[in-house]
Design a protein around this motif. Structure first.
Motif, mmCIF file in Angstrom:
data_model
loop_
_atom_site.group_PDB
_atom_site.id
_atom_site.type_symbol
_atom_site.label_atom_id
_atom_site.label_comp_id
_atom_site.label_asym_id
_atom_site.label_seq_id
_atom_site.Cartn_x
_atom_site.Cartn_y
_atom_site.Cartn_z
ATOM 1 N N ASN A 51 0.704 -1.306 -0.001
ATOM 2 C CA ASN A 51 -0.003 0.185 0.073
ATOM 3 C C ASN A 51 0.894 1.356 -0.018
ATOM 4 O O ASN A 51 0.313 2.367 -0.088
ATOM 5 C CB ASN A 51 -0.964 -0.058 1.194
ATOM 6 C CG ASN A 51 -0.354 0.085 2.367
ATOM 7 O OD1 ASN A 51 0.877 0.393 2.689
ATOM 8 N ND2 ASN A 51 -1.045 0.245 3.416
ATOM 9 N N GLY A 52 1.948 1.052 0.226
ATOM 10 C CA GLY A 52 3.107 2.181 0.017
ATOM 11 C C GLY A 52 3.332 3.187 1.184
ATOM 12 O O GLY A 52 3.693 4.182 1.067
ATOM 13 N N ILE A 53 2.424 2.588 2.422
ATOM 14 C CA ILE A 53 2.479 3.768 3.586
ATOM 15 C C ILE A 53 3.673 3.225 4.339
ATOM 16 O O ILE A 53 3.756 2.228 4.775
ATOM 17 C CB ILE A 53 1.184 3.424 4.331
ATOM 18 C CG1 ILE A 53 0.034 3.780 3.380
ATOM 19 C CG2 ILE A 53 1.536 4.196 5.624
ATOM 20 C CD1 ILE A 53 -1.338 3.644 4.053
ATOM 21 N N PRO A 54 4.524 4.268 4.656
ATOM 22 C CA PRO A 54 5.593 3.992 5.582
ATOM 23 C C PRO A 54 5.283 4.212 6.979
ATOM 24 O O PRO A 54 4.451 4.965 7.373
ATOM 25 C CB PRO A 54 6.606 5.057 5.206
ATOM 26 C CG PRO A 54 5.931 6.265 4.794
ATOM 27 C CD PRO A 54 4.582 5.647 4.088
ATOM 28 N N ASP A 55 5.738 3.087 7.713
ATOM 29 C CA ASP A 55 4.964 3.048 9.052
ATOM 30 C C ASP A 55 5.992 2.660 10.130
ATOM 31 O O ASP A 55 6.675 1.610 9.877
ATOM 32 C CB ASP A 55 3.831 2.050 9.064
ATOM 33 C CG ASP A 55 2.785 2.208 10.500
ATOM 34 O OD1 ASP A 55 1.937 2.980 10.468
ATOM 35 O OD2 ASP A 55 3.060 1.365 11.586
ATOM 36 N N SER A 56 5.970 3.047 11.286
ATOM 37 C CA SER A 56 6.968 2.728 12.269
ATOM 38 C C SER A 56 6.927 1.371 12.752
ATOM 39 O O SER A 56 7.888 0.845 13.112
ATOM 40 C CB SER A 56 6.903 3.667 13.483
ATOM 41 O OG SER A 56 5.668 3.599 14.140
ATOM 42 N N SER A 57 5.766 0.651 12.599
ATOM 43 C CA SER A 57 5.664 -0.613 13.048
ATOM 44 C C SER A 57 6.431 -1.779 12.411
ATOM 45 O O SER A 57 6.645 -2.876 12.722
ATOM 46 C CB SER A 57 3.955 -1.152 12.977
ATOM 47 O OG SER A 57 3.737 -1.057 11.589
ATOM 48 N N VAL A 58 7.079 -1.186 11.278
ATOM 49 C CA VAL A 58 7.909 -2.254 10.445
ATOM 50 C C VAL A 58 9.109 -2.344 11.124
ATOM 51 O O VAL A 58 10.052 -3.317 10.635
ATOM 52 C CB VAL A 58 7.831 -1.951 9.031
ATOM 53 C CG1 VAL A 58 6.631 -1.863 8.455
ATOM 54 C CG2 VAL A 58 8.816 -0.612 8.609
ATOM 55 N N ILE A 59 9.658 -1.445 11.802
ATOM 56 C CA ILE A 59 11.128 -1.237 12.215
ATOM 57 C C ILE A 59 11.399 -2.533 13.296
ATOM 58 O O ILE A 59 12.412 -3.192 13.032
ATOM 59 C CB ILE A 59 11.403 0.147 12.856
ATOM 60 C CG1 ILE A 59 11.302 1.015 11.666
ATOM 61 C CG2 ILE A 59 12.814 -0.174 13.474
ATOM 62 C CD1 ILE A 59 11.833 2.289 12.150
ATOM 63 N N LEU A 60 10.557 -2.844 14.422
ATOM 64 C CA LEU A 60 11.016 -3.854 15.337
ATOM 65 C C LEU A 60 11.040 -5.318 14.814
ATOM 66 O O LEU A 60 11.924 -5.792 14.941
ATOM 67 C CB LEU A 60 9.862 -3.706 16.487
ATOM 68 C CG LEU A 60 10.121 -4.475 17.714
ATOM 69 C CD1 LEU A 60 11.482 -4.277 18.050
ATOM 70 C CD2 LEU A 60 9.179 -4.526 18.615
ATOM 71 N N PRO A 61 10.071 -5.576 13.952
ATOM 72 C CA PRO A 61 10.334 -7.014 13.462
ATOM 73 C C PRO A 61 11.763 -7.046 12.670
ATOM 74 O O PRO A 61 12.461 -8.170 12.825
ATOM 75 C CB PRO A 61 9.118 -7.248 12.381
ATOM 76 C CG PRO A 61 7.955 -6.531 12.905
ATOM 77 C CD PRO A 61 8.921 -5.019 13.348
ATOM 78 N N ILE A 62 12.244 -5.985 12.090
ATOM 79 C CA ILE A 62 13.751 -6.137 11.344
ATOM 80 C C ILE A 62 14.556 -6.153 12.619
ATOM 81 O O ILE A 62 15.648 -6.823 12.307
ATOM 82 C CB ILE A 62 13.660 -4.848 10.616
ATOM 83 C CG1 ILE A 62 12.777 -4.939 9.140
ATOM 84 C CG2 ILE A 62 15.070 -4.729 10.148
ATOM 85 C CD1 ILE A 62 12.892 -3.622 8.592
ATOM 86 N N ALA A 63 14.456 -5.415 13.610
ATOM 87 C CA ALA A 63 15.505 -5.325 14.642
ATOM 88 C C ALA A 63 15.451 -6.736 15.204
ATOM 89 O O ALA A 63 16.393 -7.192 16.061
ATOM 90 C CB ALA A 63 15.255 -4.281 15.685
ATOM 91 N N MET A 64 14.281 -7.497 15.264
ATOM 92 C CA MET A 64 14.344 -8.785 16.033
ATOM 93 C C MET A 64 14.861 -9.811 15.294
ATOM 94 O O MET A 64 14.812 -10.905 15.777
ATOM 95 C CB MET A 64 12.656 -8.838 16.644
ATOM 96 C CG MET A 64 12.492 -8.010 17.605
ATOM 97 S SD MET A 64 10.646 -8.337 18.126
ATOM 98 C CE MET A 64 10.513 -9.933 18.728
ATOM 99 N N GLY A 65 15.073 -9.612 13.987
ATOM 100 C CA GLY A 65 15.803 -10.532 13.031
ATOM 101 C C GLY A 65 15.073 -11.256 12.095
ATOM 102 O O GLY A 65 15.378 -12.170 11.386
ATOM 103 N N LEU A 66 13.846 -10.347 11.343
ATOM 104 C CA LEU A 66 13.108 -10.879 10.155
ATOM 105 C C LEU A 66 14.163 -11.011 9.079
ATOM 106 O O LEU A 66 14.116 -12.017 8.292
ATOM 107 C CB LEU A 66 12.041 -10.064 10.148
ATOM 108 C CG LEU A 66 11.138 -10.619 8.783
ATOM 109 C CD1 LEU A 66 10.345 -11.859 9.224
ATOM 110 C CD2 LEU A 66 10.304 -9.100 8.439
ATOM 111 N N VAL A 67 14.781 -10.050 8.942
ATOM 112 C CA VAL A 67 16.141 -10.132 8.071
ATOM 113 C C VAL A 67 17.202 -9.597 8.841
ATOM 114 O O VAL A 67 17.145 -9.066 9.818
ATOM 115 C CB VAL A 67 15.715 -8.960 6.828
ATOM 116 C CG1 VAL A 67 14.507 -9.532 5.953
ATOM 117 C CG2 VAL A 67 15.622 -7.690 7.166
ATOM 118 N N ASN A 68 18.409 -9.602 8.159
ATOM 119 C CA ASN A 68 19.713 -9.223 8.533
ATOM 120 C C ASN A 68 19.494 -7.690 8.702
ATOM 121 O O ASN A 68 19.225 -7.045 7.680
ATOM 122 C CB ASN A 68 20.967 -9.442 7.345
ATOM 123 C CG ASN A 68 22.232 -9.241 8.277
ATOM 124 O OD1 ASN A 68 22.422 -8.394 9.335
ATOM 125 N ND2 ASN A 68 23.146 -10.029 7.826
#
Length: 525
Positions: free
Chosen positions: A461-478
């Motif tokens: 949907n092209g919406i930048p949202d702060s909620s996407v950062i924590l899963p990255i920090a927890m290891g979803l991707v490097n």
């Protein structure tokens, strides 16, 4: 010192600072109440003995934007008393003549301090004791009044000691004379003085001198804080770390185990999401008992489908069936929290106790992924406002699957099917959610018609949202990968306004994003 722990500790401390900053952003002058210069004081606080007693305190501090927050300021008082098997007691305590509250805070000895224009009040509950102490010091005459239903039977032993016999046994004693009167169906016990105190001893009729109670409280709290993992912090950050731990403990229901959704203003629901992170913070700091209490509560509250309701009544742990249905991130958070608990404790008995709940959540995930195009079903996570295939839910449940695989490995069970589902979900997330610059908040589905039929396709949907950062920090991707770095940089750039983030809840995410850059990834291998 484990670096992942250091960053997590900083995150816990900054969470409290962030909550204060959010409160500051909401501050405005009231029509009848002058907002003091120091606008960081809480209007309400919970205080607990961490075992079976919790009280809800109004500090009298003006609450910013009461209509928006759904609450209004009340005079300094203990509004509610929750006690073990009896639940909420119909008892409250008021402090009169303290004047306008200029400051209120939780001290490092887990005491609520309320400062007014005429004096100061201290309220504390020694950990593991069932006594509530209220101490008043003032330049003028202060009055402490205990209200209880007129139906409660009592016996006046002397002018400083009263025993209540029914519906439960407890006693009230003071350093000044207690007067008893009946007002509109209430029995009111009053104490007045320049320096005075009132102690409610629930479940007993013994008297502990007030100085001894203060010493017990200070020693118990000091010993408890001494058990915390020691961060490499000093000064204000170290203070915030310890205060954060006390705040989280006081905000846990001491009987059922779930946590309040918001410490200020106090909001008497428990969100599974918020409570899960509170439990993770406590176990990361070395407090396994209260964390285990929460995971066991969550296990016992699980729906037969393997999912959870969004929020629960704080006092009794009963589900609210009217709000935010469904939210599925709780499935992954439970799995992640349980695995992290085991990483810290190596307690296999605990794993075996919650394994049936892990299995129910896995069955739901595996069936959902196979039936819904490789995705977790749509839900309202994380802001309860967007019913869609949200990145947050997909990512958290994916990490929960990897955590569950670790649990199976620890128990010597076959994790092949779990890893297959986790990898399938991860592949779907990478395929549909990345825009080329960042992971989108959600994806939308469209139907494409061709000569050979129709096909459902998904686009971000092209919406930048702060909620996407924590899963990255927890290891979803490097976290050092190009996708991770580009996402974080884009989100910060887009959402930063005048030095702050547009999403108020983003503060929580931001404080943790660095914690797992060096953290071992949840994914096996």
């Amino acid at each position: 010192m484990n670096w992942r722990l250091i960053f997590l500790i900083i995150g816990i401390a900054l969470l409290v600072i962030g909550a204060s900053m959010i409160a500051l952003s909401l501050t405005q002058r009231q029509i009848t109440v002058q907002i003091p210069t120091n606008t960081s004081s809480p209007a309400y606080l919970l205080l607990s003995n961490w075992r079976n007693l919790s009280v809800y305190i109004s500090t009298g501090y003006p609450i910013p934007k009461p209509i928006l927050n759904g609450e209004s300021s009340r005079p300094p008082s203990i509004l509610q008393v929750f006690y073990g098997q009896y639940g909420l007691l119909n008892i409250n305590v008021t402090i009169a003549n303290l004047g306008n509250t200029s400051e209120a805070y939780l001290a490092l000895n887990n005491t609520v301090i309320i400062r007014g224009s005429n004096g100061e009040v201290s309220i504390f509950i020694p950990p593991n004791y069932t006594t509530i102490a209220v101490i008043a010091r003032s330049r003028g005459l202060l009055t402490i009044e205990v209200f209880m239903p007129g139906s409660y039977t009592y016996q006046v032993i002397n002018d400083t000691f009263v025993i209540i016999k029914s519906p439960l046994l407890f006693s009230i004693y003071s350093g000044s004379g207690i007067t008893v009167r009946n007002v509109d169906g209430w029995t009111v016990l009053s104490v007045s003085g320049n320096y005075t105190y009132v102690v409610l001893n629930l479940g007993g009729a013994s008297i502990i001198p007030i100085n001894e109670l203060m010493s017990i409280n200070n020693n118990e709290v000091s010993n408890w804080l001494g058990l915390a993992r020691k961060p490499r912090l000093s000064g204000a950050l170290l203070t915030e770390y310890y205060l954060s731990l006390l705040l989280i403990m006081d905000d846990q229901n001491p009987v059922t185990g779930e946590f309040i959704a918001s410490p200020e203003p106090v909001y008497f629901y428990s969100w599974v999401r918020d409570s899960s992170f509170a439990a993770m913070a406590l176990q990361a700091a070395g407090y396994y008992g209260p964390a285990m209490k929460y995971w066991l509560w969550m296990c016992n509250s699980q729906n037969s489908s393997g999912t959870w309701y969004t929020r629960y009544n704080f006092w009794y742990g009963t589900p609210d069936r009217t709000f935010g249905i469904p939210e599925y991130d709780s499935v992954g958070l439970f799995q992640i929290g349980v695995w992290q608990f085991y990483e810290y404790t190596h307690n296999k008995s605990f794993l075996m106790a919650v394994l049936p709940c892990i299995n129910k959540s896995l069955n739901w995930e595996l069936n959902s992924i196979s039936e819904d195009n490789g995705l977790i079903p749509r839900d309202l996570s994380i802001w309860e406002s967007n019913y869609a295939y949200n990145f947050w839910t997909q990512a958290i449940d994916d990490q929960g699957l990897y955590a569950s695989a670790q649990i199976y490995r620890a128990l010597g069970l076959n994790d092949t099917e779990i890893l297959r589902a986790a990898n399938e979900l991860n592949s779907t997330i990478q395929r549909y959610f990345y825009t080329g610059k960042f992971y989108s908040q959600a994806i939308t589905s469209t139907v494409v018609y061709t000569s050979s039929g129709s096909q459902v396709t998904y686009v971000p949907n092209g919406i930048p949202d702060s909620s996407v950062i924590l899963p990255i920090a927890m290891g979803l991707v490097n976290p050092r990968s190009a996708r991770a770095v580009s996402t974080v940089e884009t989100i910060i750039h887009v959402l930063t306004v005048n030095g702050g983030w547009q999403d108020s809840q983003a503060m929580i995410i931001t404080t943790i994003q660095a914690s797992t850059i060096v953290r071992r990834q949840t994914r096996p291998g």
